[in-house]
Scaffold this motif. Structure first.
Motif, short mmCIF file in Angstrom:
data_model
loop_
_atom_site.label_atom_id
_atom_site.label_comp_id
_atom_site.label_asym_id
_atom_site.label_seq_id
_atom_site.Cartn_x
_atom_site.Cartn_y
_atom_site.Cartn_z
N PHE A 122 -5.72 -0.84 10.73
CA PHE A 122 -4.94 0.09 11.54
C PHE A 122 -5.79 0.97 12.45
O PHE A 122 -5.24 1.71 13.26
CB PHE A 122 -4.04 0.95 10.64
N SER A 123 -7.10 0.91 12.29
CA SER A 123 -7.97 1.69 13.18
C SER A 123 -8.36 0.91 14.42
O SER A 123 -9.00 1.45 15.32
CB SER A 123 -9.24 2.10 12.43
N ARG A 124 -7.96 -0.35 14.50
CA ARG A 124 -8.33 -1.16 15.65
C ARG A 124 -7.66 -0.64 16.92
O ARG A 124 -6.50 -0.25 16.89
CB ARG A 124 -7.93 -2.62 15.42
N PRO A 125 -8.39 -0.66 18.04
CA PRO A 125 -7.81 -0.18 19.31
C PRO A 125 -6.72 -1.12 19.81
O PRO A 125 -6.65 -2.29 19.43
CB PRO A 125 -9.00 -0.16 20.26
N GLU B 94 -10.80 -1.19 -2.33
CA GLU B 94 -11.12 -2.22 -1.33
C GLU B 94 -9.90 -2.57 -0.49
O GLU B 94 -10.00 -2.75 0.73
CB GLU B 94 -11.67 -3.46 -2.03
N LEU B 95 -8.73 -2.67 -1.13
CA LEU B 95 -7.51 -2.96 -0.39
C LEU B 95 -7.20 -1.85 0.61
O LEU B 95 -6.85 -2.11 1.76
CB LEU B 95 -6.34 -3.14 -1.37
N GLY B 96 -7.36 -0.61 0.18
CA GLY B 96 -7.10 0.54 1.05
C GLY B 96 -8.06 0.59 2.23
O GLY B 96 -7.67 0.89 3.36
N ALA B 97 -9.34 0.30 1.97
CA ALA B 97 -10.33 0.31 3.04
C ALA B 97 -10.03 -0.77 4.08
O ALA B 97 -10.19 -0.55 5.29
CB ALA B 97 -11.73 0.11 2.46
N SER B 98 -9.58 -1.93 3.61
CA SER B 98 -9.24 -3.01 4.53
C SER B 98 -8.03 -2.64 5.38
O SER B 98 -8.00 -2.93 6.59
CB SER B 98 -8.96 -4.29 3.74
N PHE C 98 0.83 -1.20 0.00
CA PHE C 98 0.00 0.00 0.00
C PHE C 98 0.86 1.25 0.00
O PHE C 98 0.44 2.32 -0.41
CB PHE C 98 -0.94 0.01 1.21
N ARG C 99 2.10 1.12 0.47
CA ARG C 99 3.03 2.26 0.50
C ARG C 99 3.32 2.81 -0.90
O ARG C 99 3.82 3.93 -1.04
CB ARG C 99 4.33 1.85 1.19
N PHE C 100 3.03 2.02 -1.94
CA PHE C 100 3.33 2.44 -3.31
C PHE C 100 2.13 3.06 -4.02
O PHE C 100 2.22 3.40 -5.20
CB PHE C 100 3.89 1.26 -4.11
N GLY C 101 1.00 3.17 -3.32
CA GLY C 101 -0.16 3.85 -3.87
C GLY C 101 -0.59 3.29 -5.22
O GLY C 101 -0.64 2.08 -5.42
#
Length: 254
Positions: free
Chosen positions: A222-225, A213-217, A130-133
């Motif tokens: 990373f939003s998990r507490p 879809e990959l970005g949303a996942s 994902f770092r490569f956009g």
């Protein structure tokens, strides 16, 4: 004149030593992962003290020493073993253009070179890329980066990306830290291998729906507490520990 701190930049003489220690670890990780003895990794030293660059290999005439050299933005050597890299303007010009960048890697990653020749940029095609956009820019000239004009042209082509492919030559990755720039390089070559095989099997490239879809996942993960921020990435800690113990690991992902 009051100096301002750059994002992610460490401060003070102790920080410089720590950064140079990380360069040595990064060089060993990337030489083994990518299989390139001619690459190098550099860091912006604190308080405008210049740049330190570590070669992946040891200098031939100084077999008992590590090739770590320090130089300023006019390419004057300040200290260290060996000579300034011939492509030192990769560092000087990117650091000038990108105040957010504190570390740079240059390597001759073979699968990335193959994709660059085919005009296929490394893209976000799997969970760790994902770092490569939507794709890494390709610098179209198959040249060494040998002077300030070429370095500045490369920096302009890089723009705000995390990495760039130099056609027929290699890659440059950047980051706020040595860890970040190095893991970008490691995953860039791994992603190129995955992508090359996928293209052979008929993969045309990531679609807008796939990227969304990959970005949303990723965002959901990373939003998990309970996720605690780390000084280093899990990947860096894993490989650095092996380097310190003198252990080897499976090269690349093969």
């Amino acid at each position: 004149m009051k100096r301002t701190r750059r994002p992610g930049a460490k401060q003070g003489p102790t920080a410089a030593k720590l950064a140079e220690g990380e360069l040595k670890i990064a060089a060993q990780i990337l030489e083994w992962e990518i299989g390139d003895i001619w690459g190098h990794v550099g860091v912006r030293l604190p308080e405008e003290e210049g740049i330190a660059v570590q070669m992946f290999r040891r200098p031939e005439q100084e077999a008992e020493k590590d090739w770590l050299v320090r130089f300023d933005y006019s390419l004057k050597k300040l200290s260290g073993v060996g000579s300034i890299p011939r492509e030192a303007t990769i560092y000087t010009e990117i650091f000038k253009a990108r105040p957010d960048v504190n570390a740079v890697v240059h390597s001759h990653a073979p699968m990335c070179i193959a994709l660059s020749l085919a005009g296929k940029p490394v893209s976000c095609v799997h969970m760790q890329s994902f770092r490569f956009g939507e794709g890494v820019p390709i610098y179209p000239r198959p040249i060494y980066i040998l002077d300030a004009a070429e370095g500045a042209e490369l920096a302009r082509a890089l723009d705000q990306a995390a990495a760039i492919m130099i056609k027929g030559h290699g890659i440059v990755t950047v980051g706020r830290t040595v860890d970040e720039a190095s893991m970008h390089a490691l995953y860039m070559e791994r992603t190129a291998k995955i992508q090359a095989i996928a293209h052979l099997l008929g993969f045309a490239g990531p679609t807008e729906e796939f990227l969304k879809e990959l970005g949303a996942s990723k965002d959901k993960l990373f939003s998990r507490p309970g996720r605690n921020p780390m000084a280093h990435s899990a990947e860096w800690n894993y490989y650095a520990d092996k380097v310190k113990k003198g252990e080897r690991w499976t090269r690349g992902w093969t």
